[in-house]
Every structure is written in structure tokens, then in C-alpha cells.
Design an enzyme around this catalytic site. Sequence first.
Site, PDB file in Angstrom:
ATOM      1  N   ARG A  37      43.513  32.274  45.005  1.00  0.00           N
ATOM      2  CA  ARG A  37      44.364  32.094  43.833  1.00  0.00           C
ATOM      3  C   ARG A  37      45.095  30.750  43.851  1.00  0.00           C
ATOM      4  O   ARG A  37      46.257  30.654  43.440  1.00  0.00           O
ATOM      5  CB  ARG A  37      45.396  33.224  43.720  1.00  0.00           C
ATOM      6  CG  ARG A  37      44.784  34.593  43.487  1.00  0.00           C
ATOM      7  CD  ARG A  37      44.225  34.673  42.078  1.00  0.00           C
ATOM      8  NE  ARG A  37      43.851  36.024  41.721  1.00  0.00           N
ATOM      9  CZ  ARG A  37      44.667  36.892  41.142  1.00  0.00           C
ATOM     10  NH1 ARG A  37      45.882  36.548  40.833  1.00  0.00           N
ATOM     11  NH2 ARG A  37      44.244  38.088  40.872  1.00  0.00           N
ATOM     12  N   ARG A  41      49.446  30.365  38.285  1.00  0.00           N
ATOM     13  CA  ARG A  41      50.828  30.218  37.812  1.00  0.00           C
ATOM     14  C   ARG A  41      51.787  29.475  38.723  1.00  0.00           C
ATOM     15  O   ARG A  41      52.882  29.117  38.295  1.00  0.00           O
ATOM     16  CB  ARG A  41      51.385  31.599  37.462  1.00  0.00           C
ATOM     17  CG  ARG A  41      50.805  32.132  36.166  1.00  0.00           C
ATOM     18  CD  ARG A  41      51.196  33.548  35.924  1.00  0.00           C
ATOM     19  NE  ARG A  41      50.645  34.391  36.980  1.00  0.00           N
ATOM     20  CZ  ARG A  41      50.846  35.690  37.067  1.00  0.00           C
ATOM     21  NH1 ARG A  41      51.590  36.298  36.181  1.00  0.00           N
ATOM     22  NH2 ARG A  41      50.307  36.380  38.039  1.00  0.00           N
ATOM     23  N   ARG A  50      48.269  27.241  29.854  1.00  0.00           N
ATOM     24  CA  ARG A  50      48.408  28.618  29.370  1.00  0.00           C
ATOM     25  C   ARG A  50      49.395  28.752  28.225  1.00  0.00           C
ATOM     26  O   ARG A  50      49.326  29.717  27.465  1.00  0.00           O
ATOM     27  CB  ARG A  50      48.778  29.529  30.543  1.00  0.00           C
ATOM     28  CG  ARG A  50      47.614  29.866  31.453  1.00  0.00           C
ATOM     29  CD  ARG A  50      46.725  30.954  30.863  1.00  0.00           C
ATOM     30  NE  ARG A  50      47.391  32.251  30.991  1.00  0.00           N
ATOM     31  CZ  ARG A  50      47.985  32.893  30.013  1.00  0.00           C
ATOM     32  NH1 ARG A  50      48.000  32.392  28.810  1.00  0.00           N
ATOM     33  NH2 ARG A  50      48.557  34.055  30.228  1.00  0.00           N
ATOM     34  N   ASP A  86      37.531  35.370  36.440  1.00  0.00           N
ATOM     35  CA  ASP A  86      38.164  36.580  36.955  1.00  0.00           C
ATOM     36  C   ASP A  86      37.089  37.568  37.379  1.00  0.00           C
ATOM     37  O   ASP A  86      35.948  37.472  36.924  1.00  0.00           O
ATOM     38  CB  ASP A  86      39.086  37.222  35.906  1.00  0.00           C
ATOM     39  CG  ASP A  86      40.061  38.182  36.564  1.00  0.00           C
ATOM     40  OD1 ASP A  86      41.089  37.721  37.099  1.00  0.00           O
ATOM     41  OD2 ASP A  86      39.777  39.402  36.603  1.00  0.00           O
ATOM     42  N   TYR A 161      39.063  49.452  38.486  1.00  0.00           N
ATOM     43  CA  TYR A 161      39.610  49.111  37.160  1.00  0.00           C
ATOM     44  C   TYR A 161      38.929  49.916  36.061  1.00  0.00           C
ATOM     45  O   TYR A 161      39.569  50.395  35.126  1.00  0.00           O
ATOM     46  CB  TYR A 161      39.461  47.610  36.883  1.00  0.00           C
ATOM     47  CG  TYR A 161      40.412  46.777  37.712  1.00  0.00           C
ATOM     48  CD1 TYR A 161      41.783  46.806  37.447  1.00  0.00           C
ATOM     49  CD2 TYR A 161      39.965  45.994  38.765  1.00  0.00           C
ATOM     50  CE1 TYR A 161      42.668  46.062  38.222  1.00  0.00           C
ATOM     51  CE2 TYR A 161      40.843  45.242  39.536  1.00  0.00           C
ATOM     52  CZ  TYR A 161      42.196  45.285  39.261  1.00  0.00           C
ATOM     53  OH  TYR A 161      43.072  44.567  40.018  1.00  0.00           O
TER      54      TYR A 161
HETATM   55  O1  CP3 Z   1      42.349  30.250  41.990  1.00  0.00           O
HETATM   56  C1  CP3 Z   1      41.561  31.215  42.101  1.00  0.00           C
HETATM   57  O2  CP3 Z   1      41.586  31.993  43.067  1.00  0.00           O
HETATM   58  C2  CP3 Z   1      40.450  31.374  41.077  1.00  0.00           C
HETATM   59  C3  CP3 Z   1      40.699  32.248  39.985  1.00  0.00           C
HETATM   60  C4  CP3 Z   1      40.829  33.749  40.159  1.00  0.00           C
HETATM   61  C5  CP3 Z   1      41.590  34.528  39.245  1.00  0.00           C
HETATM   62  N1  CP3 Z   1      41.393  35.848  39.511  1.00  0.00           N
HETATM   63  C6  CP3 Z   1      42.398  33.970  38.165  1.00  0.00           C
HETATM   64  C7  CP3 Z   1      43.468  34.782  37.576  1.00  0.00           C
HETATM   65  C8  CP3 Z   1      40.220  34.642  41.036  1.00  0.00           C
HETATM   66  C9  CP3 Z   1      39.338  34.352  42.237  1.00  0.00           C
HETATM   67  C10 CP3 Z   1      40.579  35.960  40.618  1.00  0.00           C
HETATM   68  C11 CP3 Z   1      40.075  37.183  41.255  1.00  0.00           C
HETATM   69  C12 CP3 Z   1      40.709  38.462  40.949  1.00  0.00           C
HETATM   70  N2  CP3 Z   1      41.128  38.955  39.743  1.00  0.00           N
HETATM   71  C13 CP3 Z   1      40.892  39.481  41.910  1.00  0.00           C
HETATM   72  C14 CP3 Z   1      40.505  39.360  43.356  1.00  0.00           C
HETATM   73  C15 CP3 Z   1      41.517  38.564  44.093  1.00  0.00           C
HETATM   74  C16 CP3 Z   1      42.728  39.348  44.503  1.00  0.00           C
HETATM   75  O3  CP3 Z   1      43.818  38.981  44.068  1.00  0.00           O
HETATM   76  O4  CP3 Z   1      42.584  40.301  45.262  1.00  0.00           O
HETATM   77  C17 CP3 Z   1      41.488  40.566  41.262  1.00  0.00           C
HETATM   78  C18 CP3 Z   1      41.895  41.876  41.914  1.00  0.00           C
HETATM   79  C19 CP3 Z   1      41.613  40.250  39.887  1.00  0.00           C
HETATM   80  C20 CP3 Z   1      42.150  41.068  38.797  1.00  0.00           C
HETATM   81  C21 CP3 Z   1      43.339  40.390  38.217  1.00  0.00           C
HETATM   82  N3  CP3 Z   1      43.273  39.380  37.280  1.00  0.00           N
HETATM   83  C22 CP3 Z   1      44.706  40.566  38.538  1.00  0.00           C
HETATM   84  C23 CP3 Z   1      45.230  41.591  39.510  1.00  0.00           C
HETATM   85  C24 CP3 Z   1      45.432  39.631  37.792  1.00  0.00           C
HETATM   86  C25 CP3 Z   1      46.911  39.316  37.881  1.00  0.00           C
HETATM   87  C26 CP3 Z   1      47.758  39.927  36.850  1.00  0.00           C
HETATM   88  C27 CP3 Z   1      49.030  39.110  36.707  1.00  0.00           C
HETATM   89  O5  CP3 Z   1      49.170  38.461  35.675  1.00  0.00           O
HETATM   90  O6  CP3 Z   1      49.828  39.102  37.652  1.00  0.00           O
HETATM   91  C28 CP3 Z   1      44.528  38.922  37.014  1.00  0.00           C
HETATM   92  C29 CP3 Z   1      44.852  37.817  36.100  1.00  0.00           C
HETATM   93  C30 CP3 Z   1      44.588  36.458  36.628  1.00  0.00           C
HETATM   94  N4  CP3 Z   1      43.420  36.117  37.244  1.00  0.00           N
HETATM   95  C31 CP3 Z   1      45.435  35.345  36.549  1.00  0.00           C
HETATM   96  C32 CP3 Z   1      44.736  34.283  37.138  1.00  0.00           C
HETATM   97  C33 CP3 Z   1      45.187  32.854  37.243  1.00  0.00           C
HETATM   98  C34 CP3 Z   1      46.791  35.289  35.874  1.00  0.00           C
HETATM   99  C35 CP3 Z   1      46.511  35.111  34.407  1.00  0.00           C
HETATM  100  C36 CP3 Z   1      47.628  34.411  33.665  1.00  0.00           C
HETATM  101  O7  CP3 Z   1      48.556  35.117  33.241  1.00  0.00           O
HETATM  102  O8  CP3 Z   1      47.541  33.195  33.469  1.00  0.00           O
END
Ligand code: CP3
Length: 368
Positions: A37, A41, A50, A86, A161
Site C-alpha cells: 500500500r 492516502r 482523489r 485493487d 468479500y
Molecule cells: O500501493 C499499493 O499497494 C497498490 C494498490 C493496492 C490497493 N489495494 C489500493 C487501494 C493494493 C495492492 C490493494 C490490495 C487490496 N485491496 C487488499 C490486499 C492488501 C491488504 O491490505 O491486505 C485488500 C484486502 C483490498 C480491499 C480494499 N480496498 C480495502 C480493505 C480498502 C481500504 C478501504 C479504506 O478506504 O480504508 C480498499 C480501497 C483501496 N485500495 C484504497 C487504495 C489506495 C483506498 C481508496 C481511496 O479511498 O482512495
Amino acid sequence: MSGAPDPAAVRARHADGPFLRACRGEAHDTVPVWFMRQAGRALAEYREVRARHSFEEVIHTPELAAEVTLQPIRRYGVDAAILFSDIVTPLAGLGIGVTIEPGVGPVVAEPVRRMEDLVRLRRLEPEEDLPYVLQTVDLLVAELAVPLIGFAGAPFTLASYLVEGGPSRSYTHTKALMFQDELTWHRLMDLLAGVTLASLRAQVEHGAAAVQLFDSWAGALSPADYERFVLPHTQRIMEGLEDLDVPRIHFGVATGELLGLMASAGADVVGVDWRVPLDEGRRRIPVGVGFQGNLEPAVCLAPWETVVARVRDVLARAGARHDHVFNLGHGVLPPTDPGVLAQIVDLVHEEGEVRDPAEVRAEDAAHA
Ligand code: CP3
């Protein structure tokens, strides 16, 4: 694919860098580091993007997705990039109603809970279903000075999910399906494994130099249940990637009791979360398989002296092994100061020593 860079040439360009060499267990001279990640943010420049575009818009617009992938590369000096996308993006590409709610995570309007629901999961055709993702990979590999990591969600984490309908603490519906209707469970896992494998193969065919399989929530299962309900499907994915000859990283949270099994699925590198001391994590992973981790993400919020002590502790526990990739134990937390992450990268590069693989192998053999 006209105009797209030749993926084999792209991978060859990065083959001598520390990240890929560590993943393959080859000699190199600095401990490689990247952060799960790392895009997102914590970065003001990401929040700026964003403010003008939704998360889905960013993922669907290759220029924007490539830009936010590159943001942490410019800031931190990390040794690898990870594609901005994602784990639920391929499911959305199949037309399953899944959206990302800010601050919540993936939400599935109509959960998948019965055999009849599985008709919604057809085969993924990445070139047709996820063209924007592959165009993002094309843009990135043409530009990046470090290898690009492709990724996907593993079947259990995706299933959690789909079956729950959103994030969960207990995975009650998911486990209920698993224990009540094993036939439907395995059919669902098999379909998801096919989606994940197709997505990962396409990313590599477009030039991703390594892949990480996120089974983020597999730690909710006991080893016996993991082995029965998850492992065969993950094994199929890992085996299905073998001919592509790129490192396969396998990561999950709270997987201390599963590390050996996760390696046995066919991983080249196993990610260790912060709950397991890294030297203990190393002992649980078979010799010949690399390891990644595992600074507690919240430590990045501590005073700098604490950060330094904890980074040094991770390096000491990693034992200067040639098969270690430094990372956090899970993703970057949004309130993290990007300056701290940049300093961590410098510290790991300055202080992280890497021993001769022959010496490490001799030591492993003596302890076997
Ligand atoms: O920088 C990176 O790692 C690449 C991008 C990336 C994202 N999601 C972007 C993202 C990667 C590799 C993921 C994988 C992902 N997504 C996982 C596996 C990694 C982990 O954390 O265990 C999981 C479980 C998800 C599902 C998911 N998507 C979650 C739990 C969330 C967070 C919700 C939140 O807003 O707190 C997301 C959204 C997400 N994916 C964001 C990002 C940058 C935030 C979106 C935003 O509001 O801009």
C-alpha cells in the site's frame, strides 16, 4: 498490443536489481525494500488526484493509475513498484456489482451464497474485461526504473468479500458456506482461482516482473481448515504461473500458523506479518523459499528513534540473509508521514547487509 514494450525485454532490464535477485535467492549487495500500500492516502499528491477523481475512475484511467503507482517511487526510492489497482477489480470487470466505499472497503450489493449465485462468476478474459489494467501495466513498464509487481487477491480473501457482502471481522457467512456446503465452496474457490490466475498471467505477459498473491484474510482459518478448503486452490494458481518464471510472493495477515502451508502452495517468497518475530517466521518457512517483512506499520507513527530501533530489529532478525525483502507487516497506514517512509528506505539501504548465499545455504544445511 501495438506500441507496448516487449515484456521479456522489460524483465531482463530489471533482472540484476536487488528486489528480483533477493526473490530468486541470488547474491546482491543491498537489502531491497518496498511497502505494501505504498500508493495511497499517506501521500498528499494521491489525495489531490482523489479530490478530482473517484477511486474507480483512477483505476479505469491508465494515465491516472500509472501516475499514482509512480508517486511512491519518486518519493521513497523503493526497489519495486506495485501496480495501482485493487483485489476486487477483476470481479468488477466480470460485472459483479462490487464497489469500493471510502473508509470501508469493497462492498458487494448482492452477496454470493448459494450454488445458483455462481453463474455470476464467468471466466475472466483479461484483454476484454480489464483492458485499462493492462494498459496501465504497459505505461508503467515503459517508464519504470524498478520492477513492477503485479498482484491479485487469493480465492479465500476474494470469497470473503463476495460471501459476506463487504469487510468482516468474523467471516461468519464465508465459514458457514465452507462448512455447510463444501461442494459449492470448492466450486466458488475454483472459479475465483481461475479469475486470479488469468489476471496474474495477463499482468506478467504485459511486463510485470513479479507477482504478489494477497490472501490477506486467510489467517482467520486454522491450519487444518486452510489445508482442506484453501490450499488446493492457491496451489493451482501458483502452479499455473510457474512457466512464466517470475517470483511469486504469497502474503496474508495473522498467518503465523500458516506460513509453512503458504510456502507449500508454491510460493517463491512468503510475506510475514508483524505479529511473528521475523527470525521465528523464517524458521517456519522452508529453506529455499524467501521471506518478506515485517515492520509493524503503526511503528511508522512513532518517534524516529523508535522507528530506527525497530527497523534495526527487523534487519537483525532477518540475519543479513540473501533471501529477505524488507517490507511492512501489512499496508501503510493513511496517517503515516511519507518522510518517515523515505528515511526507512535510506536506513535499510545503508545498514542492511546481505551475506553470501553460499554461506547462508551452508548454515541452513547444518541446521537441517
Ligand atoms: O500501493 C499499493 O499497494 C497498490 C494498490 C493496492 C490497493 N489495494 C489500493 C487501494 C493494493 C495492492 C490493494 C490490495 C487490496 N485491496 C487488499 C490486499 C492488501 C491488504 O491490505 O491486505 C485488500 C484486502 C483490498 C480491499 C480494499 N480496498 C480495502 C480493505 C480498502 C481500504 C478501504 C479504506 O478506504 O480504508 C480498499 C480501497 C483501496 N485500495 C484504497 C487504495 C489506495 C483506498 C481508496 C481511496 O479511498 O482512495
